[in-house]
Design a protein around this motif. Structure first.
Motif, PDB file in Angstrom:
ATOM      1  N   TRP A  33      23.171  13.062  -9.149  1.00  6.90           N
ATOM      2  CA  TRP A  33      22.406  13.332 -10.363  1.00  6.90           C
ATOM      3  C   TRP A  33      21.520  12.138 -10.712  1.00  6.90           C
ATOM      4  O   TRP A  33      21.888  10.984 -10.475  1.00  6.90           O
ATOM      5  N   SER A  34      20.385  12.450 -11.300  1.00 10.27           N
ATOM      6  CA  SER A  34      19.606  11.424 -11.985  1.00 10.27           C
ATOM      7  C   SER A  34      18.957  12.070 -13.197  1.00 10.27           C
ATOM      8  O   SER A  34      18.884  13.298 -13.306  1.00 10.27           O
ATOM      9  N   GLU A  35      18.519  11.216 -14.106  1.00  6.82           N
ATOM     10  CA  GLU A  35      17.818  11.684 -15.300  1.00  6.82           C
ATOM     11  C   GLU A  35      16.393  11.141 -15.252  1.00  6.82           C
ATOM     12  O   GLU A  35      16.169   9.989 -14.890  1.00  6.82           O
ATOM     13  N   PHE A  36      15.433  11.996 -15.583  1.00  7.49           N
ATOM     14  CA  PHE A  36      14.045  11.556 -15.673  1.00  7.49           C
ATOM     15  C   PHE A  36      13.475  12.035 -16.998  1.00  7.49           C
ATOM     16  O   PHE A  36      14.146  12.715 -17.774  1.00  7.49           O
TER      17      PHE A  36
ATOM     18  N   LEU B 151       5.062  -0.144 -16.210  1.00  8.47           N
ATOM     19  CA  LEU B 151       4.586  -0.406 -14.854  1.00  8.47           C
ATOM     20  C   LEU B 151       5.469   0.303 -13.829  1.00  8.47           C
ATOM     21  O   LEU B 151       6.673   0.470 -14.026  1.00  8.47           O
ATOM     22  N   ILE B 152       4.861   0.694 -12.725  1.00  2.63           N
ATOM     23  CA  ILE B 152       5.592   1.368 -11.645  1.00  2.63           C
ATOM     24  C   ILE B 152       5.288   0.673 -10.324  1.00  2.63           C
ATOM     25  O   ILE B 152       4.129   0.601  -9.903  1.00  2.63           O
ATOM     26  N   GLY B 153       6.316   0.148  -9.702  1.00  2.02           N
ATOM     27  CA  GLY B 153       6.170  -0.474  -8.399  1.00  2.02           C
ATOM     28  C   GLY B 153       5.971  -1.974  -8.478  1.00  2.02           C
ATOM     29  O   GLY B 153       5.354  -2.497  -9.403  1.00  2.02           O
ATOM     30  N   LEU B 154       6.500  -2.679  -7.500  1.00  2.00           N
ATOM     31  CA  LEU B 154       6.430  -4.132  -7.459  1.00  2.00           C
ATOM     32  C   LEU B 154       4.993  -4.632  -7.506  1.00  2.00           C
ATOM     33  O   LEU B 154       4.690  -5.647  -8.128  1.00  2.00           O
ATOM     34  N   GLN B 155       4.071  -3.919  -6.860  1.00  2.00           N
ATOM     35  CA  GLN B 155       2.682  -4.379  -6.830  1.00  2.00           C
ATOM     36  C   GLN B 155       2.079  -4.442  -8.229  1.00  2.00           C
ATOM     37  O   GLN B 155       1.224  -5.280  -8.501  1.00  2.00           O
ATOM     38  N   GLN B 156       2.507  -3.558  -9.132  1.00  6.69           N
ATOM     39  CA  GLN B 156       1.981  -3.613 -10.490  1.00  6.69           C
ATOM     40  C   GLN B 156       2.578  -4.764 -11.288  1.00  6.69           C
ATOM     41  O   GLN B 156       1.935  -5.300 -12.196  1.00  6.69           O
ATOM     42  N   PHE B 157       3.793  -5.166 -10.965  1.00  4.51           N
ATOM     43  CA  PHE B 157       4.440  -6.265 -11.678  1.00  4.51           C
ATOM     44  C   PHE B 157       3.923  -7.635 -11.242  1.00  4.51           C
ATOM     45  O   PHE B 157       3.860  -8.568 -12.050  1.00  4.51           O
ATOM     46  N   LEU B 158       3.583  -7.777  -9.964  1.00  3.72           N
ATOM     47  CA  LEU B 158       3.263  -9.103  -9.422  1.00  3.72           C
ATOM     48  C   LEU B 158       2.151  -9.837 -10.171  1.00  3.72           C
ATOM     49  O   LEU B 158       2.273 -11.051 -10.405  1.00  3.72           O
ATOM     50  N   PRO B 159       1.052  -9.187 -10.561  1.00  7.93           N
ATOM     51  CA  PRO B 159       0.020  -9.934 -11.296  1.00  7.93           C
ATOM     52  C   PRO B 159       0.535 -10.532 -12.604  1.00  7.93           C
ATOM     53  O   PRO B 159       0.078 -11.611 -13.014  1.00  7.93           O
ATOM     54  N   PHE B 160       1.478  -9.873 -13.254  1.00 13.28           N
ATOM     55  CA  PHE B 160       2.050 -10.397 -14.502  1.00 13.28           C
ATOM     56  C   PHE B 160       2.949 -11.602 -14.218  1.00 13.28           C
ATOM     57  O   PHE B 160       2.979 -12.548 -14.993  1.00 13.28           O
TER      58      PHE B 160
ATOM     59  N   THR C  42      13.932   1.715 -15.015  1.00 14.54           N
ATOM     60  CA  THR C  42      14.604   2.090 -13.762  1.00 14.54           C
ATOM     61  C   THR C  42      14.575   3.590 -13.489  1.00 14.54           C
ATOM     62  O   THR C  42      14.561   3.972 -12.317  1.00 14.54           O
ATOM     63  N   PRO C  43      14.565   4.481 -14.490  1.00 16.03           N
ATOM     64  CA  PRO C  43      14.344   5.891 -14.173  1.00 16.03           C
ATOM     65  C   PRO C  43      12.980   6.128 -13.541  1.00 16.03           C
ATOM     66  O   PRO C  43      12.847   6.959 -12.641  1.00 16.03           O
ATOM     67  N   TRP C  44      11.956   5.415 -14.001  1.00 18.81           N
ATOM     68  CA  TRP C  44      10.627   5.585 -13.426  1.00 18.81           C
ATOM     69  C   TRP C  44      10.533   4.984 -12.035  1.00 18.81           C
ATOM     70  O   TRP C  44       9.958   5.585 -11.127  1.00 18.81           O
ATOM     71  N   ASN C  45      11.046   3.777 -11.864  1.00 21.99           N
ATOM     72  CA  ASN C  45      10.864   3.046 -10.606  1.00 21.99           C
ATOM     73  C   ASN C  45      11.909   3.389  -9.556  1.00 21.99           C
ATOM     74  O   ASN C  45      11.661   3.218  -8.362  1.00 21.99           O
ATOM     75  N   GLY C  46      13.068   3.858  -9.991  1.00 22.42           N
ATOM     76  CA  GLY C  46      14.219   3.959  -9.104  1.00 22.42           C
ATOM     77  C   GLY C  46      14.998   2.660  -9.160  1.00 22.42           C
ATOM     78  O   GLY C  46      14.407   1.569  -9.174  1.00 22.42           O
ATOM     79  N   VAL C  47      16.313   2.759  -9.221  1.00 27.55           N
ATOM     80  CA  VAL C  47      17.137   1.560  -9.395  1.00 27.55           C
ATOM     81  C   VAL C  47      17.050   0.633  -8.188  1.00 27.55           C
ATOM     82  O   VAL C  47      17.022  -0.597  -8.331  1.00 27.55           O
TER      83      VAL C  47
END
Length: 408
Positions: A36-39, A273-282, A295-300
């Motif tokens: 199961w997961s919740e979104f 943000l979604i994905g490591l590439q979006q976080f890196l500039p910050f 984590t629901p958006w990105n996956g744990v």
């Protein structure tokens, strides 16, 4: 012989949460293991379930034990439309596959993440005041300053040590109104911060501090409700107040880094943000003191990678968690396994049937969430109970009545 956990069925389910809907993904294997997961489809994300159902056939016949292989395969075939709703669909799939794998191995999900470094996770009471202004859904409802005072006292009385609130304005009779132009309430595309907003926010924080007492950490969430100049006005107005962090959203890492350089308070951001590439500039811009990961958006599993990157930049992380109890437990396993954790978000105000639709509820003691050791995430939706609360049509933010109509 260990199970191969071959995927045989994928389906989405939903139920009413009174003012929005809960959404769940159920993946079943040939040998009867259910993951199961919740979104979420309320927070600006219509169509996540549709995206999941479109790509689900590609998973049939594959082993859930190879969750990284499945996610990368799905990422390849959706790459031109990556991020957004597609990214959230991949996150939901990843999280359900992790639940299957942990259950197949008869271990809690945190074992898959490297093992827990803590078994008690400090939490803060999120949307403190905000939810109770939805008086038709939450009780006791809050309409004025007396309700604000009551809930501020309640935080400590119930054993919590931290709260997060939002922007409110007060009228001459001490009635309160939320201020969130970034989400269309009111409709004000400039998101300008006026004197009335500054005065209301300061009063709101001072009232909550007086009632909560000096030992409660207070967090402030500004969301997308201003631009750079407005955020700076707010920070100047509240410069002398004692806040755990100020949370705000902007998609410009350089602007956020400048805001942080002008702030006396720690700055938290990045929850959309979604994905490591979006976080890196910050991270590279040193734009945040705390990076918030949904984590629901990105996956744990992917969120652990983001947290590891944050660690390399001497940055702590937190989780974005304003969903149902399954999301809370998904986030709890993430928070238990991440060394560089600041604190965990959770909603304490709940609707009446939240306790009916999950097999296990989060356990809180003295302001901490106690991590369970049950296999998988440690809780599941109860399908029969979901059917008792059919989903609300048109429950997304985009279904709100427009606050301002233009003449033509």
């Amino acid at each position: 012989m260990p199970t191969k956990a071959i995927i045989s069925d994928v389906k989405t389910l939903s139920c009413s949460n009174s003012w929005r809907n809960y959404n769940f993904l159920k993946i079943t294997t040939e040998d009867g293991i259910v993951g199961w997961s919740e979104f979420d489809e309320y927070f600006g994300s219509p169509g996540v379930g549709a995206a999941i159902n479109q790509i689900a056939p590609r998973m049939i016949g594959k082993s859930a034990m190879l969750h990284e292989h499945i996610r990368e395969d799905l990422r390849n075939v959706t790459r031109p439309g990556s991020g957004g709703v597609v990214g959230q669909a991949l996150g939901a799939i990843e999280n359900a596959l992790l639940d299957i794998k942990a259950k197949a191995l008869d271990v809690p999900c945190h074992v898959l993440l490297g093992g827990k470094v803590r078994d008690r996770i400090r939490v803060y009471w999120s949307h403190c005041v905000s939810y109770r202004t939805r008086t038709q859904h939450f009780s006791p409802g809050i309409t004025d300053i007396e309700g604000v005072k009551q809930i501020a006292r309640e935080v400590g009385e119930k054993g919590f040590s931290a709260l997060k609130t939002n922007i409110f304005r007060y009228d001459a009779e001490d009635k309160i109104e939320p201020w969130s132009p970034g989400f269309g309430r009111p409709y004000e595309t400039g998101r300008n911060v006026e004197r009335k907003t500054l005065e209301g926010l300061r009063r709101h924080l001072e009232v909550m501090r007086a009632e909560a007492g000096p030992d409660i950490d207070m967090l402030l969430d500004l969301n997308f409700n201003a631009k750079t100049d407005g955020y700076l006005k707010i920070l100047r107005e509240i410069d002398d107040l004692d806040l755990f962090w100020v949370e705000l959203d902007t998609l410009d890492p350089e602007a956020l880094a400048y805001i942080r350089s002008q702030s006396r308070h720690p700055i938290a951001s990045c929850e959309t943000l979604i994905g490591l590439q979006q976080f890196l500039p910050f991270f590279r811009a040193q734009a945040v003191d705390v990076a918030i990961i949904d984590t629901p958006w990105n996956g744990v599993w992917q969120s652990m990678k983001i947290a590891a990157a944050a660690e390399a930049y001497e940055t702590n992380v937190a989780c974005h968690n304003f969903y149902g109890h399954l999301c809370t437990m998904m986030n709890a396993h993430f928070c238990a396994a991440v060394p560089n954790l600041a604190i965990m978000e959770t909603d304490i105000d709940r609707i009446g049937w939240d306790a009916e639709i999950f097999t296990h509820l989060p356990e809180f003691q003295d302001g901490y969430l106690i991590l369970p050791d049950r296999p998988g995430w440690g809780t599941e939706p109860i399908e029969a109970a979901l059917a008792d609360h059919p989903p609300v049509p048109g429950a997304g933010m985009w279904q709100r009545t427009e606050a301002s109509k233009l003449s033509v």
